[in-house]
Design a protein around this motif. Structure first.
Motif, short mmCIF file in Angstrom:
data_model
loop_
_atom_site.label_atom_id
_atom_site.label_comp_id
_atom_site.label_asym_id
_atom_site.label_seq_id
_atom_site.Cartn_x
_atom_site.Cartn_y
_atom_site.Cartn_z
N ASN A 182 0.83 -1.21 0.00
CA ASN A 182 0.00 0.00 0.00
C ASN A 182 0.87 1.26 0.00
OD1 ASN A 182 -2.44 -1.37 0.00
ND2 ASN A 182 -2.57 -1.46 2.23
N ALA A 183 1.99 1.20 0.71
CA ALA A 183 2.90 2.35 0.74
C ALA A 183 3.51 2.59 -0.64
CB ALA A 183 4.00 2.11 1.77
N ILE A 184 3.86 1.50 -1.32
CA ILE A 184 4.44 1.59 -2.66
C ILE A 184 3.44 2.21 -3.63
CG2 ILE A 184 5.22 0.24 -4.65
CD1 ILE A 184 6.40 -1.76 -2.59
N LEU A 185 2.19 1.73 -3.57
CA LEU A 185 1.16 2.26 -4.47
C LEU A 185 0.96 3.75 -4.23
CD1 LEU A 185 -1.62 -0.53 -4.36
CD2 LEU A 185 0.30 -0.29 -5.93
N GLY A 186 0.95 4.14 -2.97
CA GLY A 186 0.75 5.54 -2.65
C GLY A 186 1.89 6.43 -3.12
N LYS A 187 3.12 5.97 -2.92
CA LYS A 187 4.28 6.78 -3.30
C LYS A 187 4.44 6.89 -4.81
CE LYS A 187 6.97 6.04 0.92
NZ LYS A 187 8.21 5.52 1.54
N LEU A 188 4.06 5.82 -5.53
CA LEU A 188 4.17 5.86 -6.99
C LEU A 188 2.94 6.48 -7.64
CD1 LEU A 188 5.77 2.38 -7.83
CD2 LEU A 188 6.89 4.60 -7.56
N GLY A 189 1.89 6.70 -6.86
CA GLY A 189 0.69 7.33 -7.39
C GLY A 189 -0.09 6.43 -8.34
N VAL A 190 -0.13 5.12 -8.04
CA VAL A 190 -0.85 4.18 -8.89
C VAL A 190 -1.90 3.44 -8.06
CG1 VAL A 190 1.08 3.86 -10.48
CG2 VAL A 190 0.90 2.40 -8.46
N GLN A 191 -2.76 2.67 -8.77
CA GLN A 191 -3.89 2.04 -8.10
C GLN A 191 -3.77 0.53 -7.93
OE1 GLN A 191 -6.40 3.96 -6.85
NE2 GLN A 191 -5.17 5.70 -7.54
N SER A 192 -2.86 -0.10 -8.63
CA SER A 192 -2.78 -1.56 -8.58
C SER A 192 -1.32 -2.02 -8.59
CB SER A 192 -3.51 -2.18 -9.76
OG SER A 192 -2.81 -1.92 -10.97
N ARG A 193 -1.13 -3.30 -8.25
CA ARG A 193 0.21 -3.89 -8.26
C ARG A 193 0.79 -3.87 -9.67
NH1 ARG A 193 0.24 -7.92 -3.68
NH2 ARG A 193 1.50 -9.34 -4.94
N THR A 194 -0.06 -4.18 -10.65
CA THR A 194 0.39 -4.20 -12.05
C THR A 194 0.87 -2.82 -12.48
OG1 THR A 194 -1.16 -5.96 -12.60
CG2 THR A 194 -0.27 -4.68 -14.43
N GLU A 195 0.10 -1.79 -12.12
CA GLU A 195 0.50 -0.42 -12.46
C GLU A 195 1.80 -0.05 -11.77
OE1 GLU A 195 -3.15 2.50 -13.30
OE2 GLU A 195 -3.29 1.54 -11.34
N ALA A 196 1.94 -0.51 -10.53
CA ALA A 196 3.15 -0.20 -9.77
C ALA A 196 4.39 -0.76 -10.47
CB ALA A 196 3.04 -0.76 -8.36
N VAL A 197 4.28 -2.01 -10.92
CA VAL A 197 5.41 -2.66 -11.60
C VAL A 197 5.73 -1.95 -12.90
CG1 VAL A 197 6.16 -4.77 -12.75
CG2 VAL A 197 5.01 -4.90 -10.53
N SER A 198 4.68 -1.65 -13.68
CA SER A 198 4.87 -0.99 -14.97
C SER A 198 5.49 0.40 -14.78
CB SER A 198 3.52 -0.87 -15.69
OG SER A 198 3.66 -0.15 -16.90
N HIS A 199 4.97 1.14 -13.82
CA HIS A 199 5.46 2.50 -13.59
C HIS A 199 6.89 2.47 -13.04
CE1 HIS A 199 4.96 6.77 -13.25
NE2 HIS A 199 5.22 6.77 -11.95
N ALA A 200 7.17 1.54 -12.17
CA ALA A 200 8.52 1.42 -11.61
C ALA A 200 9.53 1.10 -12.69
CB ALA A 200 8.54 0.35 -10.51
N ALA A 201 9.12 0.29 -13.66
CA ALA A 201 10.01 -0.07 -14.77
C ALA A 201 10.32 1.18 -15.60
CB ALA A 201 9.37 -1.15 -15.64
N ARG A 202 9.33 2.01 -15.81
CA ARG A 202 9.54 3.24 -16.58
C ARG A 202 10.49 4.18 -15.87
NH1 ARG A 202 3.74 5.35 -19.01
NH2 ARG A 202 3.29 3.56 -20.33
#
Length: 208
Positions: A182-202
């Motif tokens: 939940n902390a990761i999602l909040g800091k990256l500004g995304v809504q799901s685990r998939t979005e978190a991974v995709s955004h982190a890769a970018r």
């Protein structure tokens, strides 16, 4: 006055041959611009020596190109005007150093203005992308605030592990894993685990 009269040598880069031909036709009779060459993203070796472009006009197409770094490397020395289909391409274009990012269906006046601007050392961003860029800056800064444990969890998320498996791997409770996710999602500004991974890769935080 001398700068205004400068005739810019333009190299068109696009994987779609119809897109290359369309851009070439669009620019053919445009005062101050001369199309000196056309190439696909994989056909750029030696392009600097062959064409000596002042500006590179890169149509990135409808999908994110995995060859951004290759294009940047092969066109080094000439500023890039990137044509993107939508806001998803903005970050990729800026990541490889494009000095202008505009819509791929932009009119000839917009394309010409962008080419002239980057040749003069300026940067151009379509107004429609301003909010996207601002959001990207905020998320990049937030990503820097990820703790070492959150980065470990993020890497395991990218590997497709469930909360239970992540808990076992890190020897922590599932409740703690959920807290970190939940902390990761909040800091990256995304809504799901998939979005978190995709955004982190970018952002270059993980490698897929």
């Amino acid at each position: 006055m001398e700068s205004a009269a400068r005739n810019l040598r333009v190299l068109i880069v696009a994987n779609d041959s119809l897109a290359r031909l369309g851009l070439a036709a669009l620019l053919t009779d445009e005062p101050g611009l001369t199309v000196v060459g056309q190439a696909g993203e994989t056909d750029l070796s030696g392009s600097q020596e062959m064409y000596h472009p002042d500006v590179v006009l890169w149509d990135m197409g409808w999908n994110t190109s995995p060859l951004g770094e290759h294009v940047a490397e092969q066109t080094e020395g000439a500023p890039v005007v990137a044509l993107v289909a939508n806001e998803d391409g903005v970050a990729d274009a800026q990541m490889i150093g494009a000095r202008a990012v505009i819509f791929r269906n932009a009119d000839i006046e917009t394309i010409r203005a962008a080419a002239v601007a980057v040749d003069r050392g300026l940067m151009v961003l379509d107004p429609a992308f301003a909010k996207v860029t601002a959001a990207g800056v905020r998320s990049s800064r937030a990503a820097e605030d990820l703790t070492s444990r959150e980065r470990e969890v993020l890497i395991l998320l990218a590997d497709g592990l469930s909360n239970k498996l992540i808990a076992r791997r890190l020897d922590i409770s599932e409740h703690t894993v959920k807290f970190h996710v939940n902390a990761i999602l909040g800091k990256l500004g995304v809504q799901s685990r998939t979005e978190a991974v995709s955004h982190a890769a970018r952002l270059g935080l993980i490698t897929l």
